[in-house]
Enzyme design. Structure first.
Site, mmCIF file in Angstrom:
data_model
loop_
_atom_site.group_PDB
_atom_site.id
_atom_site.type_symbol
_atom_site.label_atom_id
_atom_site.label_comp_id
_atom_site.label_asym_id
_atom_site.label_seq_id
_atom_site.Cartn_x
_atom_site.Cartn_y
_atom_site.Cartn_z
ATOM 1 N N HIS A 20 1.089 -1.282 -0.047
ATOM 2 C CA HIS A 20 0.040 0.158 0.017
ATOM 3 C C HIS A 20 1.054 1.358 0.034
ATOM 4 O O HIS A 20 2.119 0.961 0.447
ATOM 5 C CB HIS A 20 -0.926 0.013 1.196
ATOM 6 C CG HIS A 20 -1.999 -0.959 0.949
ATOM 7 N ND1 HIS A 20 -2.718 -1.807 2.146
ATOM 8 C CD2 HIS A 20 -2.392 -1.598 0.159
ATOM 9 C CE1 HIS A 20 -3.591 -2.294 1.997
ATOM 10 N NE2 HIS A 20 -3.576 -2.413 0.467
ATOM 11 N N ARG A 28 -7.463 -14.644 1.427
ATOM 12 C CA ARG A 28 -8.221 -15.825 1.679
ATOM 13 C C ARG A 28 -7.666 -16.883 0.484
ATOM 14 O O ARG A 28 -7.343 -18.071 0.944
ATOM 15 C CB ARG A 28 -9.606 -15.495 1.109
ATOM 16 C CG ARG A 28 -10.518 -16.755 1.371
ATOM 17 C CD ARG A 28 -12.001 -16.342 0.807
ATOM 18 N NE ARG A 28 -12.042 -16.078 -0.449
ATOM 19 C CZ ARG A 28 -11.934 -17.025 -1.580
ATOM 20 N NH1 ARG A 28 -11.895 -18.203 -1.392
ATOM 21 N NH2 ARG A 28 -12.221 -16.580 -2.866
ATOM 22 N N HIS A 34 -10.244 -0.711 -2.410
ATOM 23 C CA HIS A 34 -10.302 -2.251 -3.080
ATOM 24 C C HIS A 34 -10.147 -3.405 -2.050
ATOM 25 O O HIS A 34 -9.738 -4.337 -2.231
ATOM 26 C CB HIS A 34 -9.186 -2.266 -4.042
ATOM 27 C CG HIS A 34 -7.734 -2.061 -3.652
ATOM 28 N ND1 HIS A 34 -7.242 -1.060 -3.323
ATOM 29 C CD2 HIS A 34 -6.765 -3.191 -3.751
ATOM 30 C CE1 HIS A 34 -5.924 -1.334 -2.878
ATOM 31 N NE2 HIS A 34 -5.861 -2.332 -3.209
ATOM 32 N N ASP A 86 -3.847 -6.974 -7.694
ATOM 33 C CA ASP A 86 -4.164 -8.225 -6.634
ATOM 34 C C ASP A 86 -4.850 -9.207 -7.221
ATOM 35 O O ASP A 86 -4.566 -10.506 -6.667
ATOM 36 C CB ASP A 86 -5.101 -7.349 -5.430
ATOM 37 C CG ASP A 86 -4.517 -6.139 -4.733
ATOM 38 O OD1 ASP A 86 -3.299 -6.065 -4.956
ATOM 39 O OD2 ASP A 86 -5.239 -5.372 -4.183
ATOM 40 N N GLY A 138 -2.858 -2.358 -7.677
ATOM 41 C CA GLY A 138 -3.842 -2.985 -6.945
ATOM 42 C C GLY A 138 -5.175 -2.662 -7.172
ATOM 43 O O GLY A 138 -6.117 -3.445 -7.642
ATOM 44 N N THR A 198 2.894 -5.687 -8.221
ATOM 45 C CA THR A 198 1.696 -4.607 -8.578
ATOM 46 C C THR A 198 2.497 -3.289 -9.219
ATOM 47 O O THR A 198 3.548 -2.897 -8.632
ATOM 48 C CB THR A 198 0.585 -4.482 -7.852
ATOM 49 O OG1 THR A 198 1.194 -4.097 -6.601
ATOM 50 C CG2 THR A 198 -0.304 -5.591 -7.355
ATOM 51 N N ASP A 238 -1.113 -1.624 4.617
ATOM 52 C CA ASP A 238 -1.494 -0.333 5.715
ATOM 53 C C ASP A 238 -2.710 -0.661 6.498
ATOM 54 O O ASP A 238 -3.922 -0.271 5.913
ATOM 55 C CB ASP A 238 -1.442 0.955 5.031
ATOM 56 C CG ASP A 238 -1.819 2.252 5.759
ATOM 57 O OD1 ASP A 238 -1.803 1.919 7.076
ATOM 58 O OD2 ASP A 238 -1.832 3.321 5.376
ATOM 59 N N THR A 282 2.868 0.333 -9.311
ATOM 60 C CA THR A 282 3.981 1.322 -8.874
ATOM 61 C C THR A 282 4.929 0.618 -7.809
ATOM 62 O O THR A 282 5.932 1.004 -7.926
ATOM 63 C CB THR A 282 3.362 2.736 -7.926
ATOM 64 O OG1 THR A 282 2.136 3.045 -8.683
ATOM 65 C CG2 THR A 282 4.099 3.496 -7.581
ATOM 66 N N ASP A 328 -10.849 -6.959 -2.794
ATOM 67 C CA ASP A 328 -9.933 -7.739 -3.398
ATOM 68 C C ASP A 328 -8.568 -8.051 -2.755
ATOM 69 O O ASP A 328 -8.046 -9.211 -2.800
ATOM 70 C CB ASP A 328 -9.196 -6.724 -4.599
ATOM 71 C CG ASP A 328 -10.319 -6.363 -5.899
ATOM 72 O OD1 ASP A 328 -11.319 -7.034 -5.930
ATOM 73 O OD2 ASP A 328 -10.150 -5.333 -6.440
#
Length: 140
Positions: free
Chosen positions: A8, A96, A87, A60, A55, A34, A80, A36, A90
């Site tokens: 994040h 999960r 999101h 993600d 993300g 992902t 974070d 950046t 996601d």
């Protein structure tokens, strides 16, 4: 090993510093990231990463798809916990899936260090056995 890197915004500096500190270890593996986050890691190190979307734009989920196909061996996801993420569903789905498929997932630097040290000692080699077995099942 295939390793995903996600962070994040407020944790990107931490992940970049972590990847820099363990660059030698990560150089022997296939890295994914992902948007950046991957760009920042590549600017700070000599590591080459396969880039996904950011993300919030589906990155993600792209990593989640690799997990579901048993093509990802570990995930470093510096989250974070103090900032709401647009999101969030996601993110929860990715966590999960990591649990469903027993993919090691580090959500902070302390856990990531334990994971990278296990990687250095060869303690994640069981992932290769699982991947080979899964690949064999696809060809049967």
């Amino acid at each position: 090993m295939n390793i995903a890197c996600i962070a994040h915004d407020e944790k990107k500096d931490d992940l970049v510093a972590f990847m820099t500190a363990y660059e030698q270890v990560f150089s022997g593996h296939t890295l994914y990231a992902t948007g950046t986050t991957g760009k920042r890691i590549m600017e700070a190190t000599s590591l080459n990463l396969h880039m996904f979307r950011s993300g919030p734009l589906g990155g993600d989920q792209q990593i989640g798809a690799m997990i579901a196909e048993n093509k990802m061996d570990a995930v470093l996801f510096f989250r974070d916990p103090l900032t709401a993420q647009p999101h969030e569903p996601d993110i929860n789905a990715l966590i999960r899936l990591s649990d469903v498929y027993s993919i090691p997932l580090a959500t902070n630097m302390a856990t990531a260090e334990l994971l990278v040290n296990a990687l250095k000692r060869g303690e994640l080699e069981w992932r290769r056995v699982i991947a080979e077995r899964t690949e064999g099942d696809r060809h049967d």
